[in-house]
Write an enzyme that holds these catalytic residues in place. Structure first.
Site, PDB file in Angstrom:
ATOM      1  N   CYS A 190       0.511   3.516   3.050  1.00 23.05           N
ATOM      2  CA  CYS A 190       1.159   2.954   4.255  1.00 23.05           C
ATOM      3  C   CYS A 190       2.655   3.232   4.198  1.00 23.05           C
ATOM      4  CB  CYS A 190       0.916   1.446   4.348  1.00 23.05           C
ATOM      5  SG  CYS A 190      -0.693   0.987   5.019  1.00 23.05           S
ATOM      6  N   ASN A 200     -13.174  10.149  -1.679  1.00 26.21           N
ATOM      7  CA  ASN A 200     -13.720   9.203  -2.649  1.00 26.21           C
ATOM      8  C   ASN A 200     -13.836   7.827  -1.994  1.00 26.21           C
ATOM      9  OD1 ASN A 200     -13.886  11.034  -4.837  1.00 26.21           O
ATOM     10  ND2 ASN A 200     -11.683  10.821  -5.174  1.00 26.21           N
ATOM     11  N   HIS A 235      -8.921  14.550   0.551  1.00 24.11           N
ATOM     12  CA  HIS A 235      -8.292  15.570  -0.293  1.00 24.11           C
ATOM     13  C   HIS A 235      -8.632  16.949   0.275  1.00 24.11           C
ATOM     14  CE1 HIS A 235      -7.627  12.947  -3.977  1.00 24.11           C
ATOM     15  NE2 HIS A 235      -8.575  12.242  -3.388  1.00 24.11           N
ATOM     16  N   ASP A 284      -0.310  16.187  -2.832  1.00 25.92           N
ATOM     17  CA  ASP A 284      -0.671  15.231  -3.878  1.00 25.92           C
ATOM     18  C   ASP A 284       0.361  15.311  -5.012  1.00 25.92           C
ATOM     19  OD1 ASP A 284      -3.621  13.771  -4.767  1.00 25.92           O
ATOM     20  OD2 ASP A 284      -2.134  14.137  -6.333  1.00 25.92           O
ATOM     21  N   CYS A 301       0.867  -1.185   0.000  1.00 26.63           N
ATOM     22  CA  CYS A 301       0.000   0.000   0.000  1.00 26.63           C
ATOM     23  C   CYS A 301       0.900   1.229   0.000  1.00 26.63           C
ATOM     24  CB  CYS A 301      -0.924   0.006   1.215  1.00 26.63           C
ATOM     25  SG  CYS A 301      -1.814   1.566   1.385  1.00 26.63           S
ATOM     26  N   HIS A 346      -8.172   8.532   2.417  1.00 23.71           N
ATOM     27  CA  HIS A 346      -7.516   9.832   2.479  1.00 23.71           C
ATOM     28  C   HIS A 346      -8.557  10.910   2.215  1.00 23.71           C
ATOM     29  CE1 HIS A 346      -7.246   8.012  -1.509  1.00 23.71           C
ATOM     30  NE2 HIS A 346      -7.426   9.232  -2.008  1.00 23.71           N
ATOM     31  N   HIS A 390      -6.398   3.293   0.444  1.00 19.33           N
ATOM     32  CA  HIS A 390      -6.056   3.625   1.829  1.00 19.33           C
ATOM     33  C   HIS A 390      -6.722   4.983   2.025  1.00 19.33           C
ATOM     34  CE1 HIS A 390      -2.789   3.986   5.179  1.00 19.33           C
ATOM     35  NE2 HIS A 390      -3.646   5.009   5.314  1.00 19.33           N
TER      36      HIS A 390
HETATM   37  P1  5GP Z   1      -8.162   8.978  -5.068  1.00 24.14           P
HETATM   38  O1  5GP Z   1      -8.456   9.034  -6.547  1.00 24.14           O
HETATM   39  O2  5GP Z   1      -7.866   7.591  -4.591  1.00 24.14           O
HETATM   40  O3  5GP Z   1      -9.224   9.668  -4.230  1.00 24.14           O
HETATM   41  O4  5GP Z   1      -6.885   9.861  -4.849  1.00 24.14           O
HETATM   42  C1  5GP Z   1      -5.598   9.351  -4.901  1.00 24.14           C
HETATM   43  C2  5GP Z   1      -4.662  10.537  -5.021  1.00 24.14           C
HETATM   44  O5  5GP Z   1      -3.380  10.104  -4.628  1.00 24.14           O
HETATM   45  C3  5GP Z   1      -4.555  11.078  -6.443  1.00 24.14           C
HETATM   46  O6  5GP Z   1      -4.911  12.464  -6.427  1.00 24.14           O
HETATM   47  C4  5GP Z   1      -3.086  10.858  -6.799  1.00 24.14           C
HETATM   48  O7  5GP Z   1      -2.549  11.921  -7.555  1.00 24.14           O
HETATM   49  C5  5GP Z   1      -2.424  10.737  -5.432  1.00 24.14           C
HETATM   50  N1  5GP Z   1      -1.256   9.869  -5.407  1.00 24.14           N
HETATM   51  C6  5GP Z   1      -1.153   8.611  -5.929  1.00 24.14           C
HETATM   52  N2  5GP Z   1       0.060   8.086  -5.687  1.00 24.14           N
HETATM   53  C7  5GP Z   1       0.744   9.033  -4.986  1.00 24.14           C
HETATM   54  C8  5GP Z   1       2.066   9.075  -4.436  1.00 24.14           C
HETATM   55  O8  5GP Z   1       2.868   8.138  -4.555  1.00 24.14           O
HETATM   56  N3  5GP Z   1       2.429  10.211  -3.789  1.00 24.14           N
HETATM   57  C9  5GP Z   1       1.570  11.253  -3.630  1.00 24.14           C
HETATM   58  N4  5GP Z   1       2.035  12.321  -2.976  1.00 24.14           N
HETATM   59  N5  5GP Z   1       0.326  11.256  -4.126  1.00 24.14           N
HETATM   60  C10 5GP Z   1      -0.092  10.150  -4.807  1.00 24.14           C
HETATM   61 ZN    ZN Z   2      -2.359   1.523   3.545  1.00 26.75          ZN
END
Ligand code: 5GP
Ligand code: ZN
Length: 109
Positions: free
Chosen positions: A7, A83, A98, A30, A4, A96, A94
């Site tokens: 994580c 989301n 935004h 992000d 993950c 989060h 995992h």
């Molecule tokens: P989700 O679409 O799951 O709500 O949002 C995931 C977010 O995590 C996306 O906006 C994506 O740009 C961000 N993200 C994905 N992988 C990484 C990473 O390795 N580092 C950082 N800082 N952000 C990430």
């Molecule tokens: Zn995790």
């Protein structure tokens, strides 16, 4: 949780600058920002999504961290997004929160 990405970021395995950290939560930028300010508020403990959280304290910790990091960074107007599930756009499983700010934001979807 193995494999993950959040994580690994939260436990320091992948080195990341934290904008904010306390014992339960980390906040970092992000990697693919959708606004001039785009932060992710992430619990240190792994939960795949909101539906999986069985501890009300974690919910409180997440929203409190939103408030604290915005206060620390002087972010006064912002949008928060969680989301849940792939149809909503969730890509990292995992949970989060935004935080989006720094421009006039458009409609929600
Ligand atoms: P989700 O679409 O799951 O709500 O949002 C995931 C977010 O995590 C996306 O906006 C994506 O740009 C961000 N993200 C994905 N992988 C990484 C990473 O390795 N580092 C950082 N800082 N952000 C990430
Ligand atoms: Zn995790």
């Amino acid at each position: 949780m193995d494999n993950c990405i959040f994580c690994k970021i939260a436990n320091g395995e992948i080195k990341t600058d934290f904008v904010y950290e306390n014992d339960k939560v980390v906040v970092f930028k992000d990697i693919n920002p959708l606004a001039p300010i785009h932060l992710l508020v992430v619990p240190k403990k792994h939960y795949a999504d909101l539906n999986e959280i069985d501890d009300k304290n974690i919910l409180a910790e997440l929203l409190n961290a939103v408030k604290e990091v915005c206060k620390k960074e002087g972010i006064k107007s912002y949008r928060t997004v969680i989301n849940t599930g792939s149809e909503s756009g969730q890509e990292v499983f995992h949970i989060h929160v935004h935080i989006l700010s720094g421009k006039k934001l458009g409609s929600l979807c």
